[in-house]
Design a protein around this motif. Structure first.
Motif, PDB file in Angstrom:
ATOM      1  N   ALA A  12       8.811  24.566  26.284  1.00 20.36           N
ATOM      2  CA  ALA A  12      10.037  24.669  25.365  1.00 20.36           C
ATOM      3  C   ALA A  12      10.717  25.908  25.814  1.00 20.36           C
ATOM      4  N   GLN A 260      11.339  23.296  10.645  1.00 20.60           N
ATOM      5  CA  GLN A 260      12.698  23.201  11.414  1.00 20.60           C
ATOM      6  C   GLN A 260      13.578  22.760  10.301  1.00 20.60           C
ATOM      7  N   THR A 265      16.770  22.430  15.463  1.00 23.42           N
ATOM      8  CA  THR A 265      15.722  23.187  15.625  1.00 23.42           C
ATOM      9  C   THR A 265      15.912  24.545  14.903  1.00 23.42           C
ATOM     10  N   TYR A 273      15.686  29.880  16.066  1.00 24.54           N
ATOM     11  CA  TYR A 273      15.427  28.668  16.465  1.00 24.54           C
ATOM     12  C   TYR A 273      14.146  28.567  16.519  1.00 24.54           C
ATOM     13  N   ALA A 275      11.183  26.058  18.721  1.00 28.77           N
ATOM     14  CA  ALA A 275      11.029  24.852  19.542  1.00 28.77           C
ATOM     15  C   ALA A 275       9.644  24.495  20.204  1.00 28.77           C
ATOM     16  N   ASP A 280       5.964  21.506  16.286  1.00 25.41           N
ATOM     17  CA  ASP A 280       5.939  20.138  16.507  1.00 25.41           C
ATOM     18  C   ASP A 280       4.530  20.068  16.086  1.00 25.41           C
ATOM     19  N   THR A 288       8.239  16.416  24.769  1.00 21.65           N
ATOM     20  CA  THR A 288       9.018  16.560  23.825  1.00 21.65           C
ATOM     21  C   THR A 288       9.470  18.312  23.499  1.00 21.65           C
ATOM     22  N   GLN A 292      12.869  20.043  23.010  1.00 16.73           N
ATOM     23  CA  GLN A 292      13.210  20.957  21.721  1.00 16.73           C
ATOM     24  C   GLN A 292      13.778  22.175  22.326  1.00 16.73           C
ATOM     25  N   ALA A 295      17.567  21.584  22.826  1.00 13.91           N
ATOM     26  CA  ALA A 295      18.051  21.443  21.711  1.00 13.91           C
ATOM     27  C   ALA A 295      18.479  22.806  21.175  1.00 13.91           C
ATOM     28  N   ALA A 296      17.205  23.622  21.095  1.00 15.57           N
ATOM     29  CA  ALA A 296      17.503  25.223  20.755  1.00 15.57           C
ATOM     30  C   ALA A 296      18.482  25.937  21.376  1.00 15.57           C
TER      31      ALA A 296
END
Ligand code: NAP
Length: 309
Positions: A12, A260, A265, A273, A275, A280, A288, A292, A295-296
């Motif tokens: 991440a 989240q 995130t 944020y 991640a 998770d 994954t 994330q 995305a963050a």
């Protein structure tokens, strides 16, 4: 003042660093005292897309770091002790070497191995109790060892340990494995691996030198106890999220995972944020976690753009 500080150097963290680096945000990555995430303690990763022949976990992490540095990510070996928000909406990250200020923070601190919680357990880590077969397996050649757990990690550890140990007992508290079919099948088919079902380790027994020589097992159905001679116990019963330092800037669920926002995130604090495995508890995969992290990074970039507007 930093634009973005990323705490953690697993999948991440490095993915967030690649994306924020490519967005010209010059991310600062704080690695803690140990570089790399959980993949640095694993062997072959067979399910990360793009590597049809598989890739060694440490190599994958190395490649991610190089890719992040290529786009301007800077790495510092600092551990964040405390995270707080300043009156102007920026963040202060207290480390042993001083305080870092940043406009946004991405928490990607992952999760640490869970242990059984038995008396003397932590003092035996390195003396016949461990959570890392890749790190310690080679010390236990031609002797019996045990793995505790029934998930993918337990099966992976048990299969890996067959390279060294004379026998690998796979001790699980139920009578079926939680692991994926392919990994469970591989472990159970191995001639050196013997499952011990419905059982738990209730005591570590040591020799005169303080090294593990056996464990006391308890059959959880019959409640009967027995002694099993093993030189090392590899505990593979999941992980605890590394979220302790975050304080009340985020909500934690009952198991300590960062909560989240419903679609993304974000956390309850704007500009902060989370991640990967620290947030998770469902998927917990390298890919994954990377997703994330991506995305963050995008969310942090948009937040910074909004601040400028
Ligand atoms: P996990 O799937 O959560 O499995 C933990 C295992 O430990 C379960 O079998 C659980 O028993 C047992 N357990 C939990 N607490 C226990 C306790 N106090 N005493 C005894 N046993 C206990 O954890 P994991 O195996 O570390 O896997 C985590 C994630 O990483 C999963 O999503 C997994 O798929 C992934 N992973 C993937 C790979 C790969 O694909 N190469 C390799 C490793 C891990 P119960 O079954 O009874 O709950």
């Amino acid at each position: 003042m930093e634009n973005v500080v990323i705490i953690g150097t697993g999948c991440a963290g490095w993915t967030a660093a690649i994306y924020t680096g490519r967005a010209n945000l010059s991310p600062l990555v704080l690695s803690g005292t140990q570089l790399g995430g959980q993949l640095t303690t694993t062997t072959e990763v067979e399910n990360f897309p793009g590597f049809p022949e598989g890739v060694m976990g440490p190599e994958l992490m190395n490649r991610m770091q190089k890719q992040a540095e290529k786009f301007g990510a800077r790495v510092e070996y600092k551990k964040v002790n405390e995270l707080s928000k300043n009156d102007d909406g920026t963040f202060s990250l207290a480390t042993d070497d001083g305080v870092i200020q940043s406009k946004t923070v991405i928490i990607a601190t992952g999760a640490a191995p869970r242990y059984l919680g038995l008396e003397n357990e932590m003092s035996l880590v390195g003396h016949g109790v461990t959570s890392c077969a890749t790190c310690d397996g080679a010390f236990y050649r031609d002797v019996p060892v045990a793995v505790v757990g029934g998930g993918d990690s337990a099966c992976e550890e048990a299969t890996f340990l067959t390279r060294f140990a004379s026998k690998v007992y796979l001790i699980h508290r139920r009578d079926e494995l939680r692991a994926s079919k392919i990994m469970a099948g591989r472990a159970l088919a191995h001639e050196k691996i013997e499952p011990i079902w419905d059982s738990g380790v209730v005591e570590y027994l040591t020799d005169d030198e303080g090294e593990v020589r056996a464990v006391t097992l308890k059959n959880l159905k019959s409640e009967k106890t027995s002694e099993l001679e093993v030189k090392c116990v590899f505990v593979a019963i999941g992980h605890v999220p590394n979220s302790q330092f975050v304080g009340d800037l985020v909500d934690l669920d009952e198991n300590g995972y960062i909560v989240q926002s419903a679609h993304g995130t974000g956390t309850k604090t704007p500009g902060l944020y989370a991640a990967g495995d620290v947030a998770d508890h469902v998927y917990r995969q390298a890919i994954t976690a990377s997703g994330q992290g991506c995305a963050a990074a995008i969310e942090a970039e948009r937040y910074l753009a909004d601040l400028e507007d």
